[in-house]
Enzyme design. Structure first.
Site, short mmCIF file in Angstrom:
data_model
loop_
_atom_site.label_atom_id
_atom_site.label_comp_id
_atom_site.label_asym_id
_atom_site.label_seq_id
_atom_site.Cartn_x
_atom_site.Cartn_y
_atom_site.Cartn_z
CG ASP A 61 -1.68 1.20 1.45
OD1 ASP A 61 -2.35 1.61 0.49
OD2 ASP A 61 -1.64 1.78 2.57
CG LEU A 62 1.80 5.54 -2.05
CD1 LEU A 62 3.25 5.16 -2.33
CD2 LEU A 62 1.23 6.29 -3.26
CG ASP A 63 -1.74 7.59 0.55
OD1 ASP A 63 -0.87 8.44 0.32
OD2 ASP A 63 -2.71 7.39 -0.21
CB THR B 281 0.58 11.01 1.89
OG1 THR B 281 0.35 9.61 1.93
CG2 THR B 281 1.68 11.35 0.92
CE LYS C 149 -4.01 5.41 9.00
NZ LYS C 149 -3.21 4.68 9.95
N GLY C 150 -7.23 3.95 3.36
CA GLY C 150 -7.41 2.87 2.40
C GLY C 150 -8.69 2.97 1.60
CB VAL C 151 -11.75 4.68 2.38
CG1 VAL C 151 -13.06 5.10 1.81
CG2 VAL C 151 -11.94 3.63 3.45
CB SER D 251 -2.00 2.82 -3.55
OG SER D 251 -2.56 4.05 -3.12
CB ALA D 252 -7.40 3.59 -2.59
CB SER D 253 -3.59 7.27 -3.80
OG SER D 253 -3.32 8.57 -4.26
CG ASN E 48 -3.18 12.42 -6.16
OD1 ASN E 48 -3.11 13.17 -7.14
ND2 ASN E 48 -4.19 12.46 -5.31
CE LYS F 258 -5.68 -1.01 -1.01
NZ LYS F 258 -4.53 -0.30 -0.43
CD GLU G 111 -3.45 -1.92 2.88
OE1 GLU G 111 -3.51 -1.05 3.76
OE2 GLU G 111 -3.86 -1.73 1.72
CG ASP G 112 -1.70 2.34 6.53
OD1 ASP G 112 -2.20 1.96 5.44
OD2 ASP G 112 -1.74 3.52 6.91
C1 BG6 Z 1 -5.65 5.88 0.07
C2 BG6 Z 1 -5.76 6.72 1.33
O1 BG6 Z 1 -4.36 5.40 -0.08
O2 BG6 Z 1 -6.01 6.67 -1.08
C3 BG6 Z 1 -7.17 7.31 1.42
O3 BG6 Z 1 -5.49 5.91 2.47
C4 BG6 Z 1 -7.49 8.10 0.17
O4 BG6 Z 1 -7.26 8.11 2.58
C5 BG6 Z 1 -7.32 7.20 -1.06
O5 BG6 Z 1 -8.82 8.59 0.23
C6 BG6 Z 1 -7.58 7.93 -2.37
O6 BG6 Z 1 -6.55 8.85 -2.60
P1 BG6 Z 1 -6.54 9.94 -3.74
O7 BG6 Z 1 -5.11 10.47 -3.73
O8 BG6 Z 1 -6.87 9.27 -5.04
O9 BG6 Z 1 -7.53 10.98 -3.38
MG MG Z 2 -2.64 3.18 3.70
#
Ligand code: BG6
Ligand code: MG
Length: 215
Positions: free
Chosen positions: A8-10, A16, A45-47, A114-116, A118, A145, A169-170
């Protein structure tokens, strides 16, 4: 035997989480929501971004249209990306580089799950890119997730079977997702003991027997 580790990233590779919190807090204030707290942020987190927005909106009383919600999510992301401007290698969490180098030396593949959305920007700004073989992130999936899609895509990209991957994962939702696709898990971070992972440790080296984990 484990042939790939999916991180996982964040909150696992980079710090972050506070930036996510500040960006959501700014949006919350703009919407007149003053009771959004760090405790609420833990539930994000992770959402995914849209589901995280629901956590913020649930602290207020107004019902918004889908169109408004998309606008708010975009606005939060604008604040977040502004904060990411200052991101550099100092944001990489303790023991991360050591762990990635150890895995590379052992010939273990390294993936991101990762869900992000970014993720590419963050990997670039922190210099972590050079360690990563494959990235699966919010840009690759439609389900977030605890659905295992992001890890299944990562394993596919790494050309590995799910069972050959270990997830780090965290978040609880991430551990549930790993289990749902038959991947072993290592839970890290301040809540590592409550995540329900197969192994847990505050950091990636503090209490981890990597020989056992990879066997
Ligand atoms: C996850 C974070 O890695 O990414 C979440 O734990 C965040 O808090 C999700 O909402 C989505 O991230 P982003 O950067 O696409 O808004
Ligand atoms: Mg995380």
């Amino acid at each position: 035997m484990i042939k790939g580790v999916i991180f996982d990233l964040d909150g696992v590779l980079v710090s972050t989480d506070k930036m996510h919190f500040y960006a959501w807090k700014k949006l919350a204030h703009k919407l007149g929501i003053t009771n959004y707290t760090e405790e609420d942020n833990k539930r994000q987190k992770g959402v995914s971004r849209m589901e995280s927005l629901e956590v913020v909106l649930s602290k207020g009383t107004t019902i918004y249209s889908r169109e408004d919600k998309l606008k708010f999510a975009e606005e939060k992301n604008k604040y977040y990306v502004e904060l990411l401007e200052s991101l550099d290698s100092q944001a990489v969490l303790i023991d991360v580089i050591e762990t990635l180098e150890m895995l590379k030396d052992r010939g273990v593949l390294i993936g991101i799950g990762s869900a992000s959305k970014n993720t590419p920007l963050i990997l670039d700004k922190t210099g972590l890119n050079k360690y990563i073989d494959e990235v699966s992130c919010g840009l690759d999936v439609t389900k977030s997730k605890p659905d295992p899609e992001v890890f299944i895509v990562a394993a596919k990209k790494l050309n590995l079977k799910n069972e050959e991957c270990l997830v780090v994962e965290d978040s609880k939702s991430g551990i549930v997702a790993a289990r749902a696709c038959h991947m072993r898990s290592l839970g890290v971070g301040p809540e590592h003991e409550q995540l329900g992972a197969d192994y847990n440790s505050l950091t990636m080296q503090s209490n981890v027997d990597w020989d056992e984990l990879l066997s």
